[in-house]
Design a protein around this motif. Sequence first.
Motif, PDB file in Angstrom:
ATOM      1  N   THR A 122     -28.555 -35.490  27.733  1.00 28.69           N
ATOM      2  CA  THR A 122     -27.212 -34.947  28.321  1.00 28.69           C
ATOM      3  C   THR A 122     -27.285 -35.059  29.922  1.00 28.69           C
ATOM      4  O   THR A 122     -28.337 -35.676  30.383  1.00 28.69           O
ATOM      5  N   THR A 123     -26.465 -34.677  30.665  1.00 28.53           N
ATOM      6  CA  THR A 123     -26.567 -35.014  32.213  1.00 28.53           C
ATOM      7  C   THR A 123     -27.548 -34.180  32.947  1.00 28.53           C
ATOM      8  O   THR A 123     -28.080 -34.538  33.913  1.00 28.53           O
ATOM      9  N   SER A 125     -27.055 -31.572  34.510  1.00 26.41           N
ATOM     10  CA  SER A 125     -26.589 -31.364  35.941  1.00 26.41           C
ATOM     11  C   SER A 125     -26.511 -29.718  35.940  1.00 26.41           C
ATOM     12  O   SER A 125     -26.723 -29.103  35.014  1.00 26.41           O
ATOM     13  N   LEU A 126     -26.252 -29.412  37.066  1.00 19.91           N
ATOM     14  CA  LEU A 126     -26.266 -27.765  37.571  1.00 19.91           C
ATOM     15  C   LEU A 126     -25.618 -27.446  38.756  1.00 19.91           C
ATOM     16  O   LEU A 126     -25.151 -28.337  39.526  1.00 19.91           O
ATOM     17  N   PHE A 165     -23.415 -23.647  35.128  1.00 13.71           N
ATOM     18  CA  PHE A 165     -23.819 -24.332  33.797  1.00 13.71           C
ATOM     19  C   PHE A 165     -24.769 -25.557  34.098  1.00 13.71           C
ATOM     20  O   PHE A 165     -24.721 -26.569  34.612  1.00 13.71           O
ATOM     21  N   ASP A 167     -26.561 -28.271  32.238  1.00 15.00           N
ATOM     22  CA  ASP A 167     -26.032 -29.199  30.901  1.00 15.00           C
ATOM     23  C   ASP A 167     -27.483 -29.611  30.164  1.00 15.00           C
ATOM     24  O   ASP A 167     -27.675 -30.585  30.302  1.00 15.00           O
TER      25      ASP A 167
ATOM     26  N   LEU C  99     -20.042 -35.798  25.888  1.00  8.85           N
ATOM     27  CA  LEU C  99     -20.441 -34.730  26.765  1.00  8.85           C
ATOM     28  C   LEU C  99     -19.084 -33.864  27.371  1.00  8.85           C
ATOM     29  O   LEU C  99     -19.272 -32.989  27.796  1.00  8.85           O
ATOM     30  N   VAL C 240     -22.880 -31.999  38.511  1.00 12.62           N
ATOM     31  CA  VAL C 240     -23.203 -30.976  39.799  1.00 12.62           C
ATOM     32  C   VAL C 240     -22.331 -30.467  40.561  1.00 12.62           C
ATOM     33  O   VAL C 240     -21.238 -30.998  40.780  1.00 12.62           O
TER      34      VAL C 240
END
Lengths: 253, 253, 253, 253
Positions: A122-123, A125-126, A165, A167, C99, C240
């Motif tokens: 997954t990415t 990311s946050l 989120f 990810d 995704l 992000v």
Amino acid sequence: MQHSTIPPLRITVWNEGIHERTEPGVAAIYPEGIHGAIADGLRLLLDGDPVIRTAVLADPEHGLTEEVLAETDVLLWWGHIAHDQVSDEVVERVQRHVLGGMGLLVLHSGHFSKIFTRLMGTTCSLLWRNGAERELVWNVNPAHPITAGIEGPLVIDKQETYGEFFDIPTPDDLVFISSFSGGEVFRSGVTFTRGRGRIFYFSPGDQAYPVYYHPQIRRVLANGVRWAAQTAAGRTPPAVTNPSRGWFQDSPA
Amino acid sequence: MQHSTIPPLRITVWNEGIHERTEPGVAAIYPEGIHGAIADGLRLLLDGDPVIRTAVLADPEHGLTEEVLAETDVLLWWGHIAHDQVSDEVVERVQRHVLGGMGLLVLHSGHFSKIFTRLMGTTCSLLWRNGAERELVWNVNPAHPITAGIEGPLVIDKQETYGEFFDIPTPDDLVFISSFSGGEVFRSGVTFTRGRGRIFYFSPGDQAYPVYYHPQIRRVLANGVRWAAQTAAGRTPPAVTNPSRGWFQDSPA
Amino acid sequence: MQHSTIPPLRITVWNEGIHERTEPGVAAIYPEGIHGAIADGLRLLLDGDPVIRTAVLADPEHGLTEEVLAETDVLLWWGHIAHDQVSDEVVERVQRHVLGGMGLLVLHSGHFSKIFTRLMGTTCSLLWRNGAERELVWNVNPAHPITAGIEGPLVIDKQETYGEFFDIPTPDDLVFISSFSGGEVFRSGVTFTRGRGRIFYFSPGDQAYPVYYHPQIRRVLANGVRWAAQTAAGRTPPAVTNPSRGWFQDSPA
Amino acid sequence: MQHSTIPPLRITVWNEGIHERTEPGVAAIYPEGIHGAIADGLRLLLDGDPVIRTAVLADPEHGLTEEVLAETDVLLWWGHIAHDQVSDEVVERVQRHVLGGMGLLVLHSGHFSKIFTRLMGTTCSLLWRNGAERELVWNVNPAHPITAGIEGPLVIDKQETYGEFFDIPTPDDLVFISSFSGGEVFRSGVTFTRGRGRIFYFSPGDQAYPVYYHPQIRRVLANGVRWAAQTAAGRTPPAVTNPSRGWFQDSPA
């Protein structure tokens, strides 16, 4: 009392090691590097004379040769601003060892490391914000080995904010949830299995704050290392097999 | 466009119904009862002319006769101060229907209801504080049907605080995590499977605050009802079978 | 009765498409290709006039252009002997769409496809044997939408054998377990979430046996497509964000 | 080498103990009782001089007094034809200890015991057939502590057949899947968390076959005991708390 004889844990703490060399504020907090502070905490809390190495990005092969990994039960990974400088060859090597049974602890901004995103798919990311907010780390899994001796919440007075989120794939175990003064929440302690390996991602810890000296953060890391270690296991990733019918009849009873 | 013909959803909203009769403040917020407000929200958001009933503790058999349950695809449960007045016979009946495939949404203080603790096997205890704090409800599962159309966080200006540790089994899906002004976090939206039935616990909602009029809370409840409903399923709980070898050869191909 | 208006499902069935061109035995079973047989089954079972395309490896960009993926709610993937001929650019494109919310069904030997191993982070290796054994597919999750209308076991008279250890991450949901005459077992139906997307891996189906004409296999695939589809969702992978404190106060109530 | 000092494990093996007294065939297989054979296996495989007791239904309070449970880290439970003779008071006591952190291993026909069904909240029903079929126990979780040293499959030449659908909640970890000669499959090794306690259900083991002498079955039970034990934990089930705002500021740093 029980006296058991177990080979000592072999731990490698890996750190990018750039902030400490380029930012005096970080060097003041972590004079031995982030890796040094983490290694000190593990030495303090793990019984049985563990063998603890450190390695950094600037080392040849980033200090993660085949030999080092073969002698590592658990690898800790801290990186932030130089993820793309980690060679793909080393990342593949680490992935192979994880799938073969090496434990992996990914820390804080390591969520964006090549090794973690590759293992997650997954990415990763946050949401983030650098506001020196208070982080509270809540134990939502009191039966889990990683929370042994941890009553919640851990209070971290100043921290970078991470928020959802996040990810990541659904974790095997949700262990900690953090809240921040600004109201955000984050799944800050999560475990995964990949191949034969156990992975623990733990977000508290930033170059700008002395989080890795926090006694309970150190306790969590020590618990995480113990949980991720499989001293008796081999180091062979799962592979395709094509056995003939009834092959298992020769298995040992 | 797609025109499909599906039987309408049959929903029963159950409420203890005591606060509204004994506390003027609650009656002012919920003149039609908490069940009335919830039913209104579902009517507004669910397409296809759902059949929505309400039932309360004071009804004969609490309004949950065998006939009513047999005609209910999804049951919503709100209770707080009179859990022990719910008859064991009705609780067993509801459990049987859930195991047979009836959906169940357990709301707020329903965490301590007989039906929920019986289906969970744990104490379902938690931390609480009535401080009119702000609750933020974060979506940590954007791929889940229950979060369709929900961007996070939901902001509830004043709410009772619920905090971890929430003593529930590991949920099938973690959908929402809440934070409160005081710093606590709570797994506020979680799903479980028991037998053939789907269960969704959702904590926002208290008798002292008008939470069930919040448009996004209503959206979550409508999504939850749709997710939990199995209109085509039978209503038979799993049971022991003792078939002879090869019984499945007669199964339809 | 309920009449709802939902946009029709948009489905793309992707197939490597080599066995059918090079092996007369396979061409005899699947004169329209494996993709053709799968598409026929979906057309038969999905209400609402779904839009079903097919695409094969030999098509320009393998038939999976940005435009096609943008118009695809659910992608089905069948591949076997030419995984390495799938371009990395297309794989990255498909991953981005998953995704972002596109559903993905990975079938049979697709376990070794680039897209699946990349989304899993593991080797996805398994045990196999081509012995024309009987496969029984057992429903271990009767509350799951993918098993609606499926009583177990599905009986497949002749099949390639797949066995454990299947090197995948812990699935979100375990739906089916298969056994084979030779005694092996396999987690043959499993779901995953990655980003905003839902993934279903389903192993029954081989080029050498007419499995994709089996009425219950077709039912599972149709259920899987419905489960994986998110018609209302956007197509933006998680990314992000770096919002200022209190940003959510402007969220819609 | 590492020399750690850990208090010895305290284990109680509970057995209904009726088959052995009433059926000569069972008594011939298990002259010391099923509990005796299990205890012998644990003694053989667990280092550190564990304290192993046994207890049976016929003992006062079934041998499970408050004192015994307080001194038990892990309880193993075997029962079959007399589940209803176990007193509700003892069952509530055992449940309280599990929620407080005592490990619990539930064996074979113990799936229908009062303690297991109460902790699960489901019927725990299954398919069964007594046909002396061969059971193969496959390890589907090689990274799990319970499978340490276990290569699959375990071969049990003659066993009672258990099959799906096994009506349990979604387990925390799926560890083993069994197949039987007749084609059935069964989730034969599964873990759960309830409160602070860890639970492992393991199905191989029947009064009519000498399964508890099988070296690898014994290995699994020993691994399970080690996994479920929390020697350092207290024994307090989770309970409601109602702290004032900011209470955690006094937590130890």
